[in-house]
Design a protein around this motif. Structure first.
Motif, short mmCIF file in Angstrom:
data_model
loop_
_atom_site.label_atom_id
_atom_site.label_comp_id
_atom_site.label_asym_id
_atom_site.label_seq_id
_atom_site.Cartn_x
_atom_site.Cartn_y
_atom_site.Cartn_z
N GLY A 78 0.81 -1.21 0.00
CA GLY A 78 0.00 0.00 0.00
C GLY A 78 0.84 1.26 0.00
N ASN A 79 2.15 1.12 -0.10
CA ASN A 79 3.04 2.27 0.01
C ASN A 79 4.13 2.24 -1.06
N GLY A 80 3.80 1.70 -2.23
CA GLY A 80 4.72 1.75 -3.35
C GLY A 80 5.85 0.74 -3.33
N MET A 81 5.67 -0.39 -2.67
CA MET A 81 6.73 -1.40 -2.59
C MET A 81 7.18 -1.82 -3.99
N PRO A 82 8.49 -1.76 -4.30
CA PRO A 82 8.99 -2.25 -5.60
C PRO A 82 8.67 -3.72 -5.76
N LEU A 83 8.37 -4.12 -6.99
CA LEU A 83 8.03 -5.50 -7.28
C LEU A 83 9.20 -6.17 -7.99
N ASN A 84 9.78 -7.16 -7.36
CA ASN A 84 10.95 -7.86 -7.90
C ASN A 84 10.60 -9.30 -8.21
N ALA A 85 11.05 -9.76 -9.37
CA ALA A 85 10.86 -11.16 -9.76
C ALA A 85 12.20 -11.74 -10.16
N HIS A 86 12.38 -13.01 -9.84
CA HIS A 86 13.62 -13.71 -10.14
C HIS A 86 13.26 -14.98 -10.90
N VAL A 87 13.65 -15.06 -12.15
CA VAL A 87 13.28 -16.18 -13.02
C VAL A 87 14.47 -17.10 -13.24
N HIS A 88 14.20 -18.28 -13.81
CA HIS A 88 15.22 -19.30 -14.06
C HIS A 88 15.93 -19.67 -12.76
N TYR A 89 15.13 -19.88 -11.71
CA TYR A 89 15.68 -20.22 -10.40
C TYR A 89 15.95 -21.71 -10.32
N GLY A 90 17.17 -22.07 -9.94
CA GLY A 90 17.52 -23.46 -9.71
C GLY A 90 17.50 -24.30 -10.97
N THR A 91 17.74 -25.58 -10.79
CA THR A 91 17.74 -26.54 -11.90
C THR A 91 16.51 -27.42 -11.80
N HIS A 92 15.63 -27.29 -12.80
CA HIS A 92 14.38 -28.05 -12.81
C HIS A 92 13.61 -27.85 -11.50
N TYR A 93 13.57 -26.62 -11.01
CA TYR A 93 12.83 -26.33 -9.79
C TYR A 93 11.34 -26.33 -10.11
N LEU A 94 10.58 -27.14 -9.41
CA LEU A 94 9.17 -27.37 -9.73
C LEU A 94 8.27 -26.52 -8.85
N ASN A 95 8.50 -25.22 -8.83
CA ASN A 95 7.67 -24.38 -8.00
C ASN A 95 7.90 -22.91 -8.31
N ALA A 96 7.08 -22.08 -7.69
CA ALA A 96 7.25 -20.63 -7.67
C ALA A 96 6.82 -20.18 -6.30
N PHE A 97 7.45 -19.13 -5.77
CA PHE A 97 7.09 -18.72 -4.42
C PHE A 97 7.28 -17.23 -4.21
N TRP A 98 6.57 -16.74 -3.18
CA TRP A 98 6.72 -15.39 -2.65
C TRP A 98 7.31 -15.54 -1.25
N ASP A 99 8.41 -14.84 -0.98
CA ASP A 99 9.07 -15.02 0.31
C ASP A 99 8.97 -13.80 1.22
N GLY A 100 8.02 -12.92 0.92
CA GLY A 100 7.86 -11.71 1.71
C GLY A 100 8.57 -10.52 1.12
N GLU A 101 9.47 -10.77 0.15
CA GLU A 101 10.21 -9.68 -0.47
C GLU A 101 10.22 -9.77 -1.99
N ARG A 102 10.12 -10.96 -2.53
CA ARG A 102 10.31 -11.14 -3.97
C ARG A 102 9.50 -12.33 -4.48
N MET A 103 9.28 -12.35 -5.80
CA MET A 103 8.70 -13.49 -6.50
C MET A 103 9.83 -14.29 -7.11
N VAL A 104 9.75 -15.61 -7.01
CA VAL A 104 10.79 -16.49 -7.55
C VAL A 104 10.12 -17.59 -8.37
N PHE A 105 10.67 -17.84 -9.57
CA PHE A 105 10.06 -18.79 -10.49
C PHE A 105 11.07 -19.83 -10.96
N GLY A 106 10.68 -21.10 -10.85
CA GLY A 106 11.46 -22.17 -11.46
C GLY A 106 11.06 -22.35 -12.91
N ASP A 107 11.86 -23.13 -13.62
CA ASP A 107 11.60 -23.37 -15.05
C ASP A 107 10.77 -24.63 -15.28
#
Length: 383
Positions: A129-158
């Motif tokens: 609600g106060n302009g938090m920057p939105l960060n995403a991190h793609v190509h995470y890990g090797t054959h990582y079968l998930n995506a998650f939000w850790d309170g600070e960033r979005m992370v995506f496996g392939d």
């Protein structure tokens, strides 16, 4: 998924742990290895989050928020290059053109679509609600079968190309995970049992609204699937979940059968999956779908606003049950639209999934709502 002192989880994964366990049990040797590796990574991340708990996180909600009067969308997408060390290499920043990397560009669009929903529809400036920057991190890990939000960033496996495609392919997955952050700041809802199912439910709601709005779909036109396109053609399934028909998203020899119930009489009591948070969310999911389709038009117009106001209701507690949440949605409908069709549609929807709310218990609250009506344009809001 891990707990911290805020009573909710800051590590939320789109693929429930029981699905990766099913893969480990039923899949090929390679699939078993990848599923177990994914579970190991998730377990490590839970431990990291547990080691970082403390007062600063708790205090974050106690700091008065400043008045926000203009759009502050700020996206950055990082390429992890199949590594695990954050942040990775900057791949695309706010205002940059397409890169040609599908994961990078899909993440960028998903972050923007989620920001736009909360800003343009609900007058909310980003996750906090106060302009938090939105960060995403793609190509995470090797054959990582998930995506998650850790309170600070979005992370995506392939994904692995066998069971799962890349995790940026479904924009509602991006919206779902970011919405966990909104619930953290507006809630909280503890990530266990019924409250946890409501936490997952709210992310499914807002994730679906992100997709519907980007596609300009009415509630009647929407497929109400969460994660459509994420499962490969080799899987007997269409998505991770169906909000319209819980329990029908997949039925596969490796993944098993979709365990979601659609009615309180079938509520699943389990210690797995944090008390069935990804399982029992099917019950309120179906209720919201019924509300949105019976109200007609765009789901974010009335149904979405009712649910957002319910999330903001100070009587929503960390351990709120589904029935308590249902009462608050009816109260929100009355407060926003008066006693009429909207109230009855919300009440009937909950009744259809086995949650009956008496009119006496859903009366008007003695508090001033933050939003009196949906904003056609971004509005100035004090926090």
């Amino acid at each position: 998924m891990c707990c911290n002192t805020r009573l909710w989880h800051s590590h939320h994964c789109i693929v429930p742990p029981y699905l990766n366990r099913q893969i480990a049990q039923n899949g090929s040797p390679q699939q078993r290895t990848q599923a177990l590796r994914t579970l190991a990574v998730d377990t490590t991340l839970r431990a990291i989050r547990l080691s970082n708990i403390g007062a600063p996180q708790m205090a974050r909600r106690l700091v008065p928020r400043i008045t926000v009067v203009e759009n502050q969308k700020l996206r950055t997408v990082y390429d992890m290059q199949n590594g695990n060390d954050f942040p990775g290499t900057t791949a695309r920043k706010e205002g940059d053109d397409d890169t040609g990397d599908l994961a990078v560009d899909e993440a960028y669009v998903g972050l923007g679509g989620t920001y736009d929903l909360f800003w343009e529809v609900f007058g909310r400036n980003s996750i906090d609600g106060n302009g938090m920057p939105l960060n995403a991190h793609v190509h995470y890990g090797t054959h990582y079968l998930n995506a998650f939000w850790d309170g600070e960033r979005m992370v995506f496996g392939d994904g692995d190309g066998e069971l799962f495609n890349r995790f940026t392919i479904a924009v509602d997955v991006i919206g779902h995970e970011l919405a966990h952050g909104v619930t953290e700041y507006e809630g909280p809802l503890a990530y266990f049992s019924e409250a946890g199912a409501l936490n997952e439910h709210l992310s499914d709601v807002f994730g679906s609204l992100v997709k519907q709005r980007l596609l300009n779909q009415t509630a009647e036109q929407a497929d109400w699937l969460i994660g459509a396109g994420l499962l490969t053609d080799k899987v007997q399934g269409k998505a991770l979940r169906s909000m319209k028909e819980p329990g029908t998203a997949f039925d596969d020899p490796v993944l098993g059968k979709d365990p979601q119930p659609a009615h309180m009489k079938d509520f699943v009591r389990t210690w797995e999956d944090s008390g069935g948070v990804h399982i029992n969310s099917g019950i309120p999911n179906k209720a919201f779908c019924l509300v949105a389709t019976n109200l007609k038009g765009y789901a974010w117009d009335k149904a979405g606003l009712i649910w957002m106001e319910t999330l903001r209701d100070p009587r929503l507690k960390p351990d709120s049950k589904i029935a308590a949440f249902a009462r608050l949605t009816i109260t929100s409908a009355v407060r926003l639209y008066g006693s009429g069709d909207e109230e009855q549609i919300v009440r009937d929807a909950w009744s259809q999934v086995g949650v009956k709310v008496s009119k006496e218990r859903a009366g008007q609250p003695a508090w001033t709502p933050q939003v009196q009506k949906q904003a056609a344009q971004p509005v100035q809001r004090k926090h």
